[in-house]
Design a protein around this motif. Sequence first.
Motif, mmCIF file in Angstrom:
data_model
loop_
_atom_site.group_PDB
_atom_site.id
_atom_site.type_symbol
_atom_site.label_atom_id
_atom_site.label_comp_id
_atom_site.label_asym_id
_atom_site.label_seq_id
_atom_site.Cartn_x
_atom_site.Cartn_y
_atom_site.Cartn_z
ATOM 1 N N ASN A 81 -42.938 10.258 -37.709
ATOM 2 C CA ASN A 81 -42.909 9.395 -38.885
ATOM 3 C C ASN A 81 -43.677 10.011 -40.060
ATOM 4 O O ASN A 81 -43.351 9.748 -41.211
ATOM 5 N N ALA A 82 -44.675 10.808 -39.759
ATOM 6 C CA ALA A 82 -45.432 11.458 -40.831
ATOM 7 C C ALA A 82 -44.561 12.469 -41.579
ATOM 8 O O ALA A 82 -44.696 12.639 -42.789
ATOM 9 N N PRO A 95 -34.714 13.350 -47.174
ATOM 10 C CA PRO A 95 -35.528 13.934 -48.234
ATOM 11 C C PRO A 95 -35.877 12.941 -49.341
ATOM 12 O O PRO A 95 -35.010 12.278 -49.891
ATOM 13 N N GLY A 96 -37.160 12.821 -49.594
ATOM 14 C CA GLY A 96 -37.603 11.956 -50.673
ATOM 15 C C GLY A 96 -37.664 10.484 -50.325
ATOM 16 O O GLY A 96 -38.038 9.673 -51.165
ATOM 17 N N ARG A 97 -37.278 10.137 -49.106
ATOM 18 C CA ARG A 97 -37.300 8.739 -48.703
ATOM 19 C C ARG A 97 -37.993 8.620 -47.353
ATOM 20 O O ARG A 97 -38.320 9.604 -46.702
ATOM 21 N N THR A 98 -38.211 7.390 -46.934
ATOM 22 C CA THR A 98 -38.769 7.164 -45.603
ATOM 23 C C THR A 98 -37.774 6.381 -44.762
ATOM 24 O O THR A 98 -36.906 5.691 -45.292
ATOM 25 N N TYR A 125 -42.133 3.261 -33.171
ATOM 26 C CA TYR A 125 -43.325 3.844 -32.571
ATOM 27 C C TYR A 125 -43.013 4.960 -31.573
ATOM 28 O O TYR A 125 -43.928 5.610 -31.063
ATOM 29 N N GLY A 126 -41.741 5.136 -31.301
ATOM 30 C CA GLY A 126 -41.357 6.200 -30.391
ATOM 31 C C GLY A 126 -41.463 5.851 -28.923
ATOM 32 O O GLY A 126 -41.069 6.641 -28.067
ATOM 33 N N SER A 127 -41.988 4.683 -28.621
ATOM 34 C CA SER A 127 -42.175 4.305 -27.222
ATOM 35 C C SER A 127 -40.924 3.686 -26.618
ATOM 36 O O SER A 127 -40.788 3.610 -25.398
#
Length: 123
Positions: free
Chosen positions: A73-74, A24-27, A53-55
């Motif tokens: 990621n979004a 929360p509040g961070r990436t 990238y999830g790949s």
Amino acid sequence: VQLQASGGGLVQAGGSLRLSCSAPGRTFSNGTMGWFRQAPGMEREFVAAIGWYGSTTYYADSVKDRFLISRDNAKNTVALQMNSLKPEDTAVYFCAGPRYRGSAYSKQSYDYWGQGTQVTVSS
């Protein structure tokens, strides 16, 4: 980065659970995110990890073909879909990350950890 894991619970063998990890509040930045688990009296062990990238994904042999790791990621979340659960999957599950160097399978490679969520699989 403070990580929060959720979604654990009690399920019968053969059932499914979906765990989620957020910051929360961070990436998560662009690092690898992982899931580990720890059963009572046992070492914390690697479960799964996923690249930015999830790949690129990594799985422990014990969960391969039953668990699926994904990330959005979004939304800044990482999920672990657990299917065909077995009693030996019972543990506290931790999300960890981000990892920028070292082995994705090693807990020493991850900078931050969530508080853990309990998964109990009954036989």
